[in-house]
Design a protein around this motif. Sequence first.
Motif, PDB file in Angstrom:
ATOM      1  N   LEU A 185      -6.589  -2.207   0.809  1.00 34.68           N
ATOM      2  CA  LEU A 185      -7.955  -1.622   0.557  1.00 34.68           C
ATOM      3  C   LEU A 185      -7.950  -0.438  -0.183  1.00 34.68           C
ATOM      4  CD1 LEU A 185      -9.389  -2.334   4.244  1.00 34.68           C
ATOM      5  CD2 LEU A 185      -9.778  -3.765   2.126  1.00 34.68           C
ATOM      6  N   VAL A 186      -7.025   0.224  -0.493  1.00 35.72           N
ATOM      7  CA  VAL A 186      -6.818   1.281  -1.480  1.00 35.72           C
ATOM      8  C   VAL A 186      -7.150   0.768  -2.979  1.00 35.72           C
ATOM      9  CG1 VAL A 186      -5.517   3.022  -2.171  1.00 35.72           C
ATOM     10  CG2 VAL A 186      -5.362   2.293   0.194  1.00 35.72           C
ATOM     11  N   ARG A 230      -4.082   4.428  -8.011  1.00 35.02           N
ATOM     12  CA  ARG A 230      -2.779   4.145  -8.429  1.00 35.02           C
ATOM     13  C   ARG A 230      -2.461   4.327  -9.763  1.00 35.02           C
ATOM     14  NH1 ARG A 230      -3.719   0.164  -4.570  1.00 35.02           N
ATOM     15  NH2 ARG A 230      -2.232   0.007  -2.647  1.00 35.02           N
ATOM     16  N   GLU A 231      -3.398   3.650 -10.746  1.00 33.98           N
ATOM     17  CA  GLU A 231      -3.406   3.766 -12.103  1.00 33.98           C
ATOM     18  C   GLU A 231      -3.506   5.187 -12.426  1.00 33.98           C
ATOM     19  OE1 GLU A 231      -6.361   1.007 -13.168  1.00 33.98           O
ATOM     20  OE2 GLU A 231      -5.019  -0.636 -12.489  1.00 33.98           O
ATOM     21  N   LYS A 234       6.386   8.464  -5.149  1.00 32.01           N
ATOM     22  CA  LYS A 234       5.362   9.809  -4.960  1.00 32.01           C
ATOM     23  C   LYS A 234       3.752   9.212  -4.776  1.00 32.01           C
ATOM     24  CE  LYS A 234       6.890  13.913  -5.947  1.00 32.01           C
ATOM     25  NZ  LYS A 234       7.069  15.115  -6.706  1.00 32.01           N
ATOM     26  N   THR A 235       3.427   8.651  -5.782  1.00 35.85           N
ATOM     27  CA  THR A 235       1.972   8.035  -5.548  1.00 35.85           C
ATOM     28  C   THR A 235       1.710   7.253  -4.229  1.00 35.85           C
ATOM     29  OG1 THR A 235       2.055   7.558  -7.871  1.00 35.85           O
ATOM     30  CG2 THR A 235       0.279   6.474  -6.693  1.00 35.85           C
ATOM     31  N   ILE A 236       2.682   6.530  -3.846  1.00 34.83           N
ATOM     32  CA  ILE A 236       2.434   5.985  -2.508  1.00 34.83           C
ATOM     33  C   ILE A 236       2.446   6.862  -1.395  1.00 34.83           C
ATOM     34  CG2 ILE A 236       3.717   4.556  -0.935  1.00 34.83           C
ATOM     35  CD1 ILE A 236       4.913   2.951  -3.115  1.00 34.83           C
ATOM     36  N   VAL A 283      -0.811   9.668  -2.259  1.00 38.64           N
ATOM     37  CA  VAL A 283      -2.141   9.090  -2.518  1.00 38.64           C
ATOM     38  C   VAL A 283      -2.467   7.733  -1.682  1.00 38.64           C
ATOM     39  CG1 VAL A 283      -3.667   8.012  -4.368  1.00 38.64           C
ATOM     40  CG2 VAL A 283      -1.947   9.947  -5.007  1.00 38.64           C
ATOM     41  N   VAL A 284      -1.603   6.665  -1.799  1.00 34.05           N
ATOM     42  CA  VAL A 284      -1.907   5.576  -1.061  1.00 34.05           C
ATOM     43  C   VAL A 284      -2.070   5.635   0.553  1.00 34.05           C
ATOM     44  CG1 VAL A 284      -1.103   2.972  -0.707  1.00 34.05           C
ATOM     45  CG2 VAL A 284      -0.879   4.097  -2.781  1.00 34.05           C
TER      46      VAL A 284
END
Length: 306
Positions: free
Chosen positions: A184-185, A190-191, A202-204, A207-208
């Motif tokens: 649902l994220v 991510r982009e 690090k994005t995961i 952020v995610v």
Amino acid sequence: MTAVAENKPAYDGKVLDLTGKSGARAFKNTLATVLIVLAFAVAMIPLLWILFTVVSKGYHLLLSADWWSQSQRGITVRRAGGGAYHAIMGTLIMALITAVIAVPIAILGAIYLVEYGKGTRAAKVVSFMIDILTGVPSIVAALFVYAVWITVFGFNRVGFAVSLSLVLLMLPVVLRSTEEMLKLVPDELREASYALGVPKWKTILKVVVPTAFGGIITGVMLGLARVMGETAPLLILVGYSKNINLNPFNGFMGALPTMINQDRTELALPNAADRVWAAALTLILLVLALNLLARLIARFSAIKSK
């Protein structure tokens, strides 16, 4: 033709009125609303009935401080007194061990399925195995752990063995719920992170997962609620003890489900029946308290937009 009629669509020279409801449409809408309300009421009746029965028959023992601070040591089925401290602590300890093992595995597995393993054969195998675990009865999980833990390795029946079997039951619940929350994220988040040069891992992590944190916590609580009331693993993998034992690696342990099972055959005796209902209400309150705690954690840990 009037100005109002000119704004309405025409079909074969006839003006169609799309603003009003026909009698049949209004009837169907009312009928569907009534059926939905009735279905909700029918679903709520057994829930409210169970809650009323458990609360009305078990609340009076919970008002005593002894219930929360003493065990059932030396208390027979015909005697009143004692408490559920040994069972409450045993339930919490085994549930905590289960969560410590199952939650990291489930979250990492969900991250792999959503972020790394799309379309791969390994992801399909993992997803298939999780689907199988979802339908495994608790007694089968308990017998599997019994065969490995006791028969093969020769260890004793202890609380830790119960936690191992509960991991098999909690893992698919948490993994599936976490997987759906990660899906649902929005991909835009991510982009945007990738566009700033942030690595994928690090994005995961930054952020995610924080974005889906509230849903992940809810899944963890669903998993705990799923396993805290299981009785078969307790009966097979650890014996019930009326004494206080806080060591999951040594000796029998008390737990609320087995405390209920201990006195259920003596429901004709008032004192035994009171303990059964009080233990059932205590288990419900524990699950409720954990859910409220999880909601608070998710609320204060969520990402807030500035």
